[in-house]
Write a protein that holds these residues in place. Structure first.
Motif, PDB file in Angstrom:
ATOM      1  N   LYS A 100      37.630  49.876  31.662  1.00 56.40           N
ATOM      2  CA  LYS A 100      37.158  48.585  31.165  1.00 56.40           C
ATOM      3  C   LYS A 100      37.727  47.413  31.965  1.00 56.40           C
ATOM      4  O   LYS A 100      37.171  46.301  31.930  1.00 56.40           O
ATOM      5  CB  LYS A 100      37.532  48.416  29.693  1.00 56.40           C
ATOM      6  N   ASP A 101      38.818  47.652  32.708  1.00 52.69           N
ATOM      7  CA  ASP A 101      39.457  46.573  33.461  1.00 52.69           C
ATOM      8  C   ASP A 101      39.023  46.529  34.922  1.00 52.69           C
ATOM      9  O   ASP A 101      39.404  45.618  35.654  1.00 52.69           O
ATOM     10  CB  ASP A 101      40.982  46.722  33.410  1.00 52.69           C
ATOM     11  N   LYS A 140      40.318  40.940  37.369  1.00 53.39           N
ATOM     12  CA  LYS A 140      39.962  42.338  37.213  1.00 53.39           C
ATOM     13  C   LYS A 140      40.982  43.233  37.906  1.00 53.39           C
ATOM     14  O   LYS A 140      41.785  42.784  38.726  1.00 53.39           O
ATOM     15  CB  LYS A 140      38.570  42.604  37.784  1.00 53.39           C
ATOM     16  N   GLU A 141      40.949  44.514  37.555  1.00 51.27           N
ATOM     17  CA  GLU A 141      41.850  45.480  38.188  1.00 51.27           C
ATOM     18  C   GLU A 141      41.244  45.876  39.535  1.00 51.27           C
ATOM     19  O   GLU A 141      40.363  46.723  39.605  1.00 51.27           O
ATOM     20  CB  GLU A 141      42.025  46.697  37.282  1.00 51.27           C
TER      21      GLU A 141
END
Length: 227
Positions: A148-149, A156-157
């Motif tokens: 989700k990240d 964001k990741e």
């Protein structure tokens, strides 16, 4: 007549093989004298013309001084190649990176061009950082965090951890990084050890860029081989 035709075909084949060999010959992106073939993108230089260029040539080496922050970008666009870079942190350890498939300038944080970064930060060499482009690896959640990240923009990741520890040489010694970009895959070796492999990259070609990101880094070899 048959002999003539056979000889003609042989000469055409030989010529084609030689052309392929020439095409795959490695060549340097740095001439050891100046920054010909590259251009600088340093946001601080927009407002202050007196700002020092963080990319210089010293003792036949290309040097990123680290500050002010920005990028040194090839004038040309490259696709399907192997890039070999020999580098070292000449002082304190710190951060730097090689960006591949770079395109739109200042696409992230008004600083980083749209690209996929191959990290050179000390102790993390070989990480991928997604910069408005993306790439996949096996064990994605383990290496990137919760799905989700994931993302390629602010917040964001964007980091995908490399596969190994201790691939880098001790500080002050030279490291060799090899980046192979072929179609939508990117492979990275550090000192002969495979440290990352990604696939389904959202870009397949672009400029190549080096970072000024806070630490002084010397480059004595920047060589590309078409694939």
């Amino acid at each position: 007549m048959k002999t003539f035709i056979a000889l003609f075909i042989f000469l055409i084949t030989l010529s084609s093989c030689k052309a392929q060999d020439i095409k795959k010959t490695p060549y340097s992106l740095f001439n050891g004298k100046d920054l010909t073939g590259w251009h600088v993108d340093v946001p601080e230089m927009d407002s202050n013309p007196q700002t020092k260029n963080p990319f210089i040539v010293r003792d036949q080496m290309l040097v990123s001084l680290g500050d002010p922050r920005g990028h040194l970008i090839t004038d040309s666009i490259y696709q399907d190649y192997k890039l070999e870079v020999e580098y070292r942190f000449s002082g304190a350890p710190g951060n730097c990176g090689v960006l591949v498939h770079a395109s739109t300038p200042r696409a992230l944080y008004n600083m980083f061009p749209k690209s996929i970064e191959v990290q050179m930060e000390h102790n993390n060499a070989g990480d991928f950082w997604c910069i408005v482009e993306d790439i996949e690896v096996p064990n994605m959640e383990e290496r990137r965090g919760p799905r989700k990240d994931w993302g390629a923009t602010e917040g964001k990741e964007r980091r995908i951890k490399n596969l190994t520890d201790d691939s880098e040489n001790p500080l002050g010694q030279w490291n060799t990084m090899v980046i192979e970009c072929l179609a939508d895959t990117i492979k990275v070796w550090v000192n002969g050890e495979l440290v990352n492999k990604g696939f389904n990259a959202t870009a397949k070609k672009g400029h190549i860029a080096l970072q000024a990101e806070g630490a002084e880094v010397e480059f004595k070899k920047i060589e590309i081989t078409p694939l």
